[in-house]
Scaffold this active site. Structure first.
Site, short mmCIF file in Angstrom:
data_model
loop_
_atom_site.label_atom_id
_atom_site.label_comp_id
_atom_site.label_asym_id
_atom_site.label_seq_id
_atom_site.Cartn_x
_atom_site.Cartn_y
_atom_site.Cartn_z
NE ARG A 95 -21.96 1.13 -11.61
CZ ARG A 95 -21.09 1.55 -12.41
NH1 ARG A 95 -21.15 2.63 -13.29
NH2 ARG A 95 -19.80 0.80 -12.40
CE LYS A 141 -18.37 -9.43 -13.66
NZ LYS A 141 -17.62 -8.33 -13.94
N1 BES Z 1 -18.07 -6.94 -9.51
C1 BES Z 1 -17.59 -6.00 -10.56
C2 BES Z 1 -16.22 -5.48 -10.08
C3 BES Z 1 -15.16 -6.14 -9.79
C4 BES Z 1 -14.19 -6.38 -10.83
C5 BES Z 1 -14.84 -6.91 -8.58
C6 BES Z 1 -12.89 -7.14 -10.27
C7 BES Z 1 -13.56 -7.47 -8.19
C8 BES Z 1 -12.63 -7.84 -9.05
C9 BES Z 1 -18.66 -5.28 -11.05
O1 BES Z 1 -19.88 -5.59 -10.73
C10 BES Z 1 -18.41 -4.77 -12.20
O2 BES Z 1 -18.36 -5.81 -13.17
N2 BES Z 1 -17.83 -3.53 -12.84
C11 BES Z 1 -17.77 -3.12 -14.23
C12 BES Z 1 -18.53 -1.92 -14.30
C13 BES Z 1 -18.50 -1.52 -15.73
C14 BES Z 1 -19.32 -2.53 -16.31
C15 BES Z 1 -19.05 -0.12 -15.82
C16 BES Z 1 -16.17 -3.10 -14.19
O3 BES Z 1 -15.56 -2.55 -13.48
O4 BES Z 1 -15.93 -3.29 -15.30
ZN ZN Z 2 -20.71 -6.37 -12.38
#
Ligand code: BES
Ligand code: ZN
Ligand code: ZN
Length: 500
Positions: A352, A278
């Protein structure tokens, strides 16, 4: 905490008395007129002058100078009676209790009859009062070196209600308070930083909860996961110095283990994104990535308090998602417990993956109906904002029950579509049965839809709380930070559940 009295007593000595004021012109009516009489009609004058307002959630604090036993009267505006709802009541009471707390008063009386109106009856009012009290006065103990003396909490609340029997009022207060306290426990878990709440800590917390309520508990260790073939959870944990845990709690409220509700919560204690790392701004706050696990544990606490005649299995897959020489990588192919193989295209789509094995394991434990709760995608925030939880389902009737519960809990959810064409994208991989990141379009649907592949034909609802698990602003029913969202929805779902 709460005492209930059917007879209202104006001479009862208290720090304050809370009354609700509906938007009716000039003189008070009904029970409030009796209070006004104690003040020789001066309350009516204060309404006329605008010092007491009936506008929604308007607060007035009036010193009683010995006219009644309570030292202060706290009035809270309830708006128009015709438009009055349970939700409005809960917020108004939350506002009133915040006033009591910020005024550092240690006890209060609530004149419950003044809050009855519109669609709200005495028992709704009792439920709302205890729930709002617990929620609105919640505070997370931070780690500042405090210079001030400790805060004094509200110690007792006397509830007066002439419109219902004492025992009924007590029962409703108990339910509301359990819902509020369960939500607060979830808030605390979410607010805890990743270094203070590891998967091991979450497992220990779960064991303690189970012990407290006599639940059966099972904590799977890495070796157990290897034996069971939980390749998806293990892959996410591969880069971590912390051992993973699969937490299972069973509550049996029926004679037979049938019609089992499976509650599955994402328990990522910190999400760096892994090798699909991230950005520095997106990584802050990822301690909250176990919000789904917290919601499930909060609901189990409510269930432990209220002991409904239902069967529930809670399953929480927990690990952090880290980078290291041993971490899983994009392009890796992994095999889940279900046997389905997965091509990892993005290590940040880890939720997931862990949920896949958890859903399979919940079915293994006999779950006949499934709800998974997860801070799954940033995409759900783009789609629905931060006030609404996103939902997906494979079963209309089961979804209806979840929707009803969320409505009653005041935790709005909105369903997104999941069509065959969407599933095709999840199932498209040159090397595996599924891929974990089918591209930018429809993130929330892709994430939830992936979990649905493991629910298969079991009725399933997915709740994406990425937007709703935390809030940047304090509100009538709590401070900024974790909201504890979905504790009450899950608890009500279980309490009201009817097998079809
Ligand atoms: N934990 C995150 C989602 C999230 C984002 C929670 C903001 C709380 C606040 C999740 O694991 C994630 O990173 N999701 C990605 C998925 C993508 C890489 C397909 C996302 O939503 O960007
Ligand atoms: Zn994630
Ligand atoms: Zn995540």
């Amino acid at each position: 905490m709460f005492s209930v009295k059917k007879e209202f007593d104006f001479s009862a000595e208290q720090e304050c008395l809370i009354v609700g004021v509906f938007d009716k012109p000039a003189r008070f009516e009904g029970v409030l007129s009796r209070a006004d009489d104690q003040f020789d009609g001066q309350l009516t004058e204060l309404v006329k002058s605008g010092d007491i307002s009936a506008k929604k959630k308007a607060i007035a604090k009036i010193h009683t100078f010995g006219k009644i036993g309570a030292k202060r009267l706290i009035t809270v505006g309830l708006g128009k009676e015709k438009e009055f709802s349970f939700e409005g009541l809960r917020e108004a009471l939350g506002r009133a209790f915040k006033e009591v707390k910020s005024s550092k008063l240690q006890n209060a009386g609530v004149y419950l009859d003044t809050f009855i109106g519109g669609n709200v009856d005495a028992l709704d009012a009792a439920h709302a009062a205890s729930e709002a009290f617990a929620l609105s006065t919640y505070k997370f103990e931070d780690y500042k070196q405090k210079s001030n003396e400790p805060e004094k909490d509200i110690e007792s609340i006397a509830v007066y209600c002439e419109a219902a029997e004492e025992e009924e009022v007590k029962a409703s207060l108990t339910v509301g308070y359990a819902h509020g306290k369960g939500t607060n426990s979830a808030r605390t878990l979410v607010n805890l930083p990743g270094n203070m709440l590891t998967a091991t800590d979450l497992a220990n917390y779960s064991s303690e909860l189970a012990w407290r309520y006599g639940f059966e508990v099972e904590i799977l260790e890495k070796e157990d996961m290897l034996k069971l073939g939980m390749g998806a959870l293990l892959a996410v944990n591969q880069g971590s110095a912390e051992p993973p845990k699969m937490i299972v709690i069973k509550y049996q409220g029926k004679e037979e283990w049938k019609d089992v509700i499976g509650l599955v919560g994402k328990g990522i204690t910190f999400d760096t994104g892994g090798y699909s790392i991230k950005p520095k701004d997106g990584i802050v706050g990822m301690k909250t990535d176990m919000g789904g696990a917290a919601a499930v544990l909060g609901a189990m606490e409510v269930i432990g308090e209220l002991k409904p005649e239902q069967n529930v299995v809670a399953v929480i897959p927990s690990t952090d998602n880290m980078v290291s020489g041993t971490a899983f990588k994009p392009d890796d192919v992994i095999t889940s417990m279900s046997g389905k193989t997965i091509e990892v295209l993005n290590t940040d789509a880890e939720g997931r993956l862990v949920l896949a094995d958890a859903v399979t394991y919940a079915k293994h434990h006999g779950a006949d109906y499934l709800v998974d709760v997860a801070t799954l995608t940033g995409g759900v925030i783009v789609a629905l904002g931060e006030e609404t939880t996103g939902a997906l389902t494979n079963n209309e009737e089961w979804f209806e029950q979840v929707l009803e519960a969320s409505y009653e809990a005041g935790e709005p959810i909105w369903r997104l579509p999941l069509f065959e064409k969407d599933k095709e994208r999840i199932r498209s991989s040159k090397v595996a049965d599924l891929n974990n990141s089918p591209g930018r379009a429809g993130h929330a649907i892709m994430g939830g839809g992936f979990v649905g592949e493991f629910a298969e034909n079991t009725p399933w609802v997915h709740l994406d709380i990425a937007g709703t698990a935390t809030t940047a602003k304090s509100h009538d029913l709590g401070p900024d930070g974790a909201t504890g969202v979905m504790v009450r929805t899950l608890a009500l779902l279980v309490e009201r559940f009817e097998a079809k």
